[in-house]
Every structure is written in structure tokens, then in C-alpha cells.
Scaffold this active site. Sequence first.
Site, PDB file in Angstrom:
ATOM      1  N   SER A  22       0.831  -1.210   0.000  1.00 15.63           N
ATOM      2  CA  SER A  22       0.000   0.000   0.000  1.00 15.63           C
ATOM      3  C   SER A  22       0.865   1.260   0.000  1.00 15.63           C
ATOM      4  O   SER A  22       0.350   2.361   0.175  1.00 15.63           O
ATOM      5  CB  SER A  22      -0.919   0.000   1.224  1.00 15.63           C
ATOM      6  N   ASN A 109      -1.841  -2.400  13.394  1.00 16.08           N
ATOM      7  CA  ASN A 109      -3.291  -2.191  13.405  1.00 16.08           C
ATOM      8  C   ASN A 109      -3.687  -0.954  14.199  1.00 16.08           C
ATOM      9  O   ASN A 109      -4.506  -0.152  13.748  1.00 16.08           O
ATOM     10  CB  ASN A 109      -3.991  -3.435  13.948  1.00 16.08           C
ATOM     11  N   THR A 154     -39.468  26.554  -9.712  1.00 16.13           N
ATOM     12  CA  THR A 154     -39.726  25.211  -9.185  1.00 16.13           C
ATOM     13  C   THR A 154     -40.109  24.392 -10.414  1.00 16.13           C
ATOM     14  O   THR A 154     -40.653  24.953 -11.384  1.00 16.13           O
ATOM     15  CB  THR A 154     -40.880  25.185  -8.159  1.00 16.13           C
ATOM     16  N   HIS A 155     -39.786  23.114 -10.420  1.00 18.90           N
ATOM     17  CA  HIS A 155     -40.031  22.270 -11.607  1.00 18.90           C
ATOM     18  C   HIS A 155     -39.342  22.847 -12.849  1.00 18.90           C
ATOM     19  O   HIS A 155     -39.797  22.634 -13.968  1.00 18.90           O
ATOM     20  CB  HIS A 155     -41.529  22.099 -11.877  1.00 18.90           C
ATOM     21  N   LYS A 282     -16.786  27.849 -29.515  1.00 22.39           N
ATOM     22  CA  LYS A 282     -17.162  27.303 -28.218  1.00 22.39           C
ATOM     23  C   LYS A 282     -16.419  27.903 -27.040  1.00 22.39           C
ATOM     24  O   LYS A 282     -15.228  28.171 -27.090  1.00 22.39           O
ATOM     25  CB  LYS A 282     -16.920  25.785 -28.195  1.00 22.39           C
ATOM     26  N   ASN A 284     -16.820  26.666 -23.081  1.00 23.59           N
ATOM     27  CA  ASN A 284     -17.563  25.696 -22.257  1.00 23.59           C
ATOM     28  C   ASN A 284     -17.187  25.800 -20.784  1.00 23.59           C
ATOM     29  O   ASN A 284     -16.024  26.064 -20.462  1.00 23.59           O
ATOM     30  CB  ASN A 284     -17.244  24.266 -22.730  1.00 23.59           C
ATOM     31  N   GLU A 289     -18.455  21.514 -14.969  1.00 27.87           N
ATOM     32  CA  GLU A 289     -18.946  20.183 -15.333  1.00 27.87           C
ATOM     33  C   GLU A 289     -18.148  19.086 -14.630  1.00 27.87           C
ATOM     34  O   GLU A 289     -18.697  18.067 -14.215  1.00 27.87           O
ATOM     35  CB  GLU A 289     -18.854  19.978 -16.849  1.00 27.87           C
ATOM     36  N   TYR A 316      -9.204  -6.478  13.202  1.00 27.36           N
ATOM     37  CA  TYR A 316      -8.593  -5.980  11.973  1.00 27.36           C
ATOM     38  C   TYR A 316      -8.631  -7.041  10.871  1.00 27.36           C
ATOM     39  O   TYR A 316      -8.321  -8.205  11.097  1.00 27.36           O
ATOM     40  CB  TYR A 316      -7.135  -5.564  12.227  1.00 27.36           C
ATOM     41  N   GLN A 321      -7.321  -1.937   4.580  1.00 28.85           N
ATOM     42  CA  GLN A 321      -6.319  -1.166   3.844  1.00 28.85           C
ATOM     43  C   GLN A 321      -6.947  -0.429   2.651  1.00 28.85           C
ATOM     44  O   GLN A 321      -6.405   0.571   2.190  1.00 28.85           O
ATOM     45  CB  GLN A 321      -5.214  -2.116   3.367  1.00 28.85           C
ATOM     46  N   LYS A 324      -7.825   3.642   2.038  1.00 25.76           N
ATOM     47  CA  LYS A 324      -6.980   4.789   1.715  1.00 25.76           C
ATOM     48  C   LYS A 324      -7.313   5.443   0.389  1.00 25.76           C
ATOM     49  O   LYS A 324      -7.373   6.678   0.303  1.00 25.76           O
ATOM     50  CB  LYS A 324      -5.515   4.393   1.783  1.00 25.76           C
TER      51      LYS A 324
HETATM   52  N1  ARG Z   1      -1.115  -1.330   5.474  1.00 23.54           N
HETATM   53  C1  ARG Z   1      -2.023  -1.777   6.468  1.00 23.54           C
HETATM   54  C2  ARG Z   1      -3.324  -0.988   6.396  1.00 23.54           C
HETATM   55  O1  ARG Z   1      -3.312   0.033   5.833  1.00 23.54           O
HETATM   56  C3  ARG Z   1      -1.464  -1.593   7.820  1.00 23.54           C
HETATM   57  C4  ARG Z   1      -1.906  -2.586   8.801  1.00 23.54           C
HETATM   58  C5  ARG Z   1      -1.483  -3.942   8.405  1.00 23.54           C
HETATM   59  N2  ARG Z   1      -1.653  -4.858   9.434  1.00 23.54           N
HETATM   60  C6  ARG Z   1      -1.476  -6.143   9.252  1.00 23.54           C
HETATM   61  N3  ARG Z   1      -1.571  -6.897  10.261  1.00 23.54           N
HETATM   62  N4  ARG Z   1      -1.250  -6.647   8.064  1.00 23.54           N
HETATM   63  O2  ARG Z   1      -4.329  -1.400   6.882  1.00 23.54           O
END
Ligand code: ARG
Length: 473
Positions: A22, A109, A154-155, A282, A284, A289, A316, A321, A324
Site C-alpha cells: 500500500s 493495526n 420550481t419544476h 465554443k 464551455n 462540469e 482488523y 487497507q 486509503k
Molecule cells: N497497510 C495496512 C493498512 O493500511 C497496515 C496494517 C497492516 N496490518 C497487518 N496486520 N497486516 O491497513
Amino acid sequence: MRLWGGRFSEANDRRVAGFTSSIELDQALATDDLTGSIAHVRGLGRAGLLDADAVATLIGGLEALRAEVEAGTLTWDAELEDVHLNLEAALADRIGPLAGRLHTGRSRNDQVATDLRLWLRRTIDTLDGALVGFERALVDLAAREGEAILPGTTHIQPAQPVLFAHHLLAYVEMLERDRGRFADTRRRANVSPLGSGALAGAGYRLDREATAADLGFDGVTANSLDAVSDRDFVVEFLAAASLTMIHLSRLAEEITWWSNPRFGFVRVADAFSTGSSMMPNKKNPDPAELVRGRAGRVVGSLTGMLAVLKGLPLAYQRDLQEDKAPLFETAATLEASLGIMAGLMATLAIDRHRMRTAAEEGFTTATAVADALVRRDVPFRVAHHVVAGLVAAAEAAGVGLDALPDATIVAALAAGGDPGAVAIAADPGIGDELRAAASIEAAIASCDVIGGTAPRRVAEALAAARARLDPGA
Ligand code: ARG
């Protein structure tokens, strides 16, 4: 060997490192991760698990890494999976085996949950500034174009005239609620998971509250299982962001219509327009948009995150993950969209004449005329019928309600046989009275309630909005 690979006898499949990594995304958490680690190290010191020298060396190493992160010189390794393991490896590289004491009483975690909360907290603070900036642009435009009159619909059909400023201030109300939702999210998110360990709680008597205070958290999470698996705060943020984006999207949609030459109410500045590769004519409103389009993606991030969470048992799970991408993308999209819309509104040119002319189309003062009859003690339902007759007559004659002759007005009043209306029909001044009520200015002024479009109410709302944005001023 991977940092966690002590019990492994075989290497991972070559596809696994890339798939589970990640670091591409969570490197955005690097400074928050270091902040959390430094507080954790202090906590380990307080608990007697590290002596003063070790604390100083670890913190020195972590601070040096922060400088590298800020300078952009730290390199990230996908083989090291995520930001946490990258930073721990970098620390070991810089200060040696002492780095091996950093992870005492901590798991990735509770670490990632801490990082995310720290990140979210400062992101919400940045976004609040962007929200205020956009509100200021709306308030400034409302003040600058205080007299402009918009055909309220309205509408999508002509309804009643409103001050353009009143319309803009409607968005300010939405945005103030948005700010409240973000503040609320921040408040609930601002507690420390550190000390929850992997799931059961750290195996040392850590003073979690002291570490939380060190990090500026308002308190600590109360249940370790919940602390490592809770992403409610991510969902809350995405929900608040979705609503804000929807508000921006609705305004963006209005801009696209208003700037169409058929309407011609506004001109979007060249700075916030784009052209066509083929059609030389044009201009725009693409930025508007795209705000509208990206609102769809943000809603997608919210529903995507909910779907990720839906089936997860405690505690967990690696699925978490996946929080993100939606979180980071949404925050970036929202901040950029607020900036675009603020700039667009700040540079918007208003054609008051076109707006006002449009506000006169569609007999938009009919309700005000009916209200005038009610003030003469005609029941509203009777007044509605009388004015509907006036509208039909005006439409047939091709004139506005404010140009109807006395004879038409008298006939419409008498037509229904209501004794009150019939009596008013005999009043020689009634024609002038109703034509005056049918003027755009009179119709707007008549909506004189809190939250109404009467100029003095709008002026009050504008002042209140300014006071909220600049409490000190
Ligand atoms: N990269 C992991 C996340 O974002 C961190 C935690 C990972 N923990 C584990 N026991 N694999 O969630």
C-alpha cells in the site's frame, strides 16, 4: 526475509508483494506515522520500557526521518509493504538495532488507525479553510450583486422572483451545514487508538491517556477490538464530503444553464472556461462540469467504502487497507473542487438585465397579487382563482400582470361571485393596487419573513453569514 517472515519457510509468490503493498498510497501518512511513533516512544519511556538515552536516540532518528520525508528524499520500497514497515526499516538503517524497540506494545493495526485519525484531523482543518474560502466567494458575490433579481423556479418553470443574493446565500447555508458535519466527524475521530495493540490491548501498562494528550487527541478509544477495526470515521468523512460535493454539483449545474446564451444570466470568466478542438465558437464551463462529474465519483467512494466494511468480522482485516484510496482521493477532489468553484464564483460576471427580464417572464408575481387580495380579506383560495383568471387574461393579451387594464381586473374579481371579491371590484383604486403588487420589486419585498427574499431580510442574512465566517470582525 520480510520483517514479519520469521515463521515463513518459503518466499512469497512474486505477485504478492505488489498486490499487498500500500506504499503508493499510504506514504501520504508518513509524517503522521512519525508523529505517532514519537509519541509512542515517549510513552514507552514513561512506562520504563526505554531509558532516557534510548528515547532520545529513537526520537532523534524519527525526527531525522521526518526531515527526509519533508524534503522528499526518502525512497519507498514496495517490498516493504507499507509506510509503517518502510519507516521502521529506514529507522533501523539510520540508528541501528535500537530501532527494534520501537514496535514494543504496538501493532500496525493500532498504528494505522492512529495515523489515519491524525491525517483526517489535519485534512479536515485544511478543508474547513477551503469551505470558508468558497463561502466567502459566494458572500462577496451576493454583496456585489445585491440588487440582481433572479427568476426563482420550481419544476424548472418560472415561479417567483428572488434576489440573486438570496439564491447564493442558500448555498452558504448548505456549506455551513457541511462545515458542521466535518467538525462533527473530526470530534468523533479525534481519539487515540494507540495502546490497543493488534486487537487485545498492549501487553504493557502504557499510559494511553498521556500518549493521547501528547498527540492532541481528546481522549482514548474505549475498546481495543473496536479501535483497530473501526473505520466509521472514514465513512463519516466520505458521507460529509459526498454532501458537500453534491452541493457544489448543484451549483455547477446551475452555472451551466445560466451561462448558456439562451439564459445569459452569467458569463463564466475565460479563466474558468475551456474551448473546443473543432468548434471555434465554443466556450464551455468544463471546470464546473467536472465538479459535477467528480461528485459522482465521491459518492462512489462512499458506497465503495461501505461495501468494503459490510462483511468484516472483528477485529482488523486486511480489507481495511482499502480505505486509503477513497479517503485520499475524496479529500483531494473536494479541496480542488472547492478551489475551482470559489475561483469561478469570484470571477463570475452577472448580467442583471437578462436576469431581471427573465424574472418577469411567466407571471412570477401572481402569488404576490393573490397575497394582496388576501390582505383585503379575500380568502386565499378565492384569490388564487381570481389571479389565475388574471394570468390567463394577461397571457391572452400578451402583457404582464402589472399592465392589465382595470376592466379585466374588475371582471376577474367579480367572476367567481365571492362577496368579498365582488365588493373589492367596486373600489376604484383596486386596479392600481393590484398592478403595483404585480411589480417584481413589490413581490420580492413582500416576502418579508425570516429566511425570505425581501431585501432587508437578505441583507440581514448576508450580515449573519459574514459574521459566521469572520467571527472576530
Ligand atoms: N497497510 C495496512 C493498512 O493500511 C497496515 C496494517 C497492516 N496490518 C497487518 N496486520 N497486516 O491497513
